[in-house]
Design an enzyme around this catalytic site. Sequence first.
Site, short mmCIF file in Angstrom:
data_model
loop_
_atom_site.label_atom_id
_atom_site.label_comp_id
_atom_site.label_asym_id
_atom_site.label_seq_id
_atom_site.Cartn_x
_atom_site.Cartn_y
_atom_site.Cartn_z
CB ILE A 1 3.42 -11.49 3.98
CG1 ILE A 1 3.49 -10.37 5.32
CG2 ILE A 1 4.45 -11.73 3.30
CD1 ILE A 1 4.40 -10.90 6.38
CG ASP A 2 0.15 -7.66 6.37
OD1 ASP A 2 0.65 -8.67 7.03
OD2 ASP A 2 0.76 -6.62 6.49
CG MET B 1 4.11 -9.99 10.71
SD MET B 1 5.35 -9.63 9.56
CE MET B 1 6.84 -9.14 10.51
N GLY B 2 0.04 -8.64 10.58
CA GLY B 2 -1.37 -8.05 10.16
C GLY B 2 -1.69 -6.80 11.11
NE ARG B 3 1.24 -1.32 10.13
CZ ARG B 3 1.97 -0.85 11.29
NH1 ARG B 3 1.67 -0.15 12.38
NH2 ARG B 3 3.30 -1.19 11.27
CD GLU C 1 -1.17 0.07 3.86
OE1 GLU C 1 -1.96 1.09 3.74
OE2 GLU C 1 -0.99 -0.59 4.79
CG HIS D 1 10.67 -9.30 10.57
ND1 HIS D 1 10.50 -8.77 11.97
CD2 HIS D 1 10.76 -8.43 9.78
CE1 HIS D 1 10.06 -7.48 11.49
NE2 HIS D 1 10.35 -7.21 10.38
CB VAL D 2 9.79 -16.39 11.21
CG1 VAL D 2 9.56 -17.99 10.60
CG2 VAL D 2 10.97 -16.67 12.34
CD GLN D 3 4.03 -13.84 10.55
OE1 GLN D 3 2.80 -14.17 10.31
NE2 GLN D 3 4.57 -13.43 11.65
#
Length: 341
Positions: free
Chosen positions: A126-127, A169-171, A103, A271-273
Site C-alpha cells: 500500500i506504500d 501509513m508510510g514508514r 520490499e 490497519h484500516v488502510q
Amino acid sequence: MRVGVLTGGGDCPGLNAVIRAVVRKGIKDYGYEFVGFRDGWRGPLEGDTMELDRAAVRGILPRGGTILGSSRTNLMKIEGGVERVKDNMAGLGIDALVAIGGEDTLGVATQLTEQGVKVVGVPKTIDNDLNATDYTFGFDTAVNIATEAIDRLHTTAESHHRALVVEVMGRHAGWIALHSGMAAGANAILIPERPFDIDEVVGWVESRFQTEYAPIIVVAEGAHPKDGQMELSTGEKDSFGHVRLGGIGQRLAEEIEKRTGKESRSVVLGHVQRGGTPSAFDRVLATRLGVQAIDAVRDRDWGKMVALQGTDVVRVELSAATEKLKTVPPERYAEAEVFFG
C-alpha cells in the site's frame, strides 16, 4: 508444471485478485497445478500448504486480505532456511514459485533466485515504495480510504474549532500521505523524506485558524522533525529489522496544542488502510499483474518481477525492484506545499 504461490508481508487489498488471476490462467491456458503456501515464507519453510484450484479462487476477487495468510517470516535469518525451502519444494514436486509481496518478501525472493530457486515476483504494498514499478496494487485503495476519512474529519474539526492530525501509513515513503492529503485538501502534509520544522507547522495551523477554518495535518507514520526539535519514542524491531512505528500523530497533536493553545486531537488510521474491498483500479491492476506473472512462469523467465510502467505491464529484474526504495521526490512534494496553511 506445479507452481507454488505465496503472499508475504503486510496484507493488502488486491492480493486475492492476483492469486485468482495466476491460478485461473495457469489452469485454463497451460494446464498447471497450483499449491498455496500459507503465511508468507513460513509456508515453504515448514511445508505448510493448501490446495489452489478453480474452486479455491472462486469469488475471491473483491475480498481484501489474502486467503493464503501472511507473515513477516525472514527465512534468511533462519539457519538452513534456504535448504529447507528447497527440500520442501522438491518433496512437494513444486517446480517454481510466484512470490507476491513488498520490499522484504521480494528481497528474500531475489536472494533465493541467486541460489537457484525459480521465482517470479509480483509487487504488492500500500506504500507504493517499490522501485521499477509506477504503482503497486493496494496503494489506490489505501489512498481512497484515507481521503474519505480526511473528508469526514474536516467537518468535525470545524464544528469543534480544533486541529486534527491524521496519521497514515508510510514508514520510509510518504506516497499515501501526499496523495490523500492533496486529494482531501489538507493544510499540511508531513512525510519521511523531508524532516519537518515544528515552528513552520505551527505557523500553518495558526494561519488556518485565522481564516476561521480548522486545520487538518496529514502525517506519515515515518515522518520526523528536524534534529533537536521534538523527541520521539521508538519501538521494537521485526525480523527484517524494521522498528515498529506509530505515535508521531499523537506527539504532534500534543505539541500543536501546547504551542497554540488550540485543542488538538490525533486520529490514527492504521490497519484500516489495509483492509476491506479493493478499489476497481487495484482489482484490475492486480489481475493484470497476475496474468503476466504466470506468463513469465510459462516462459521460464526466472528472477523477474512484473511491473506497471506507464500503462504497460512489463518484466524487470527482481533485484531492480528491491535495490532502493521509491520515495517522494522534492518536486512532487512542492506541488502540494503550495496549498499549505
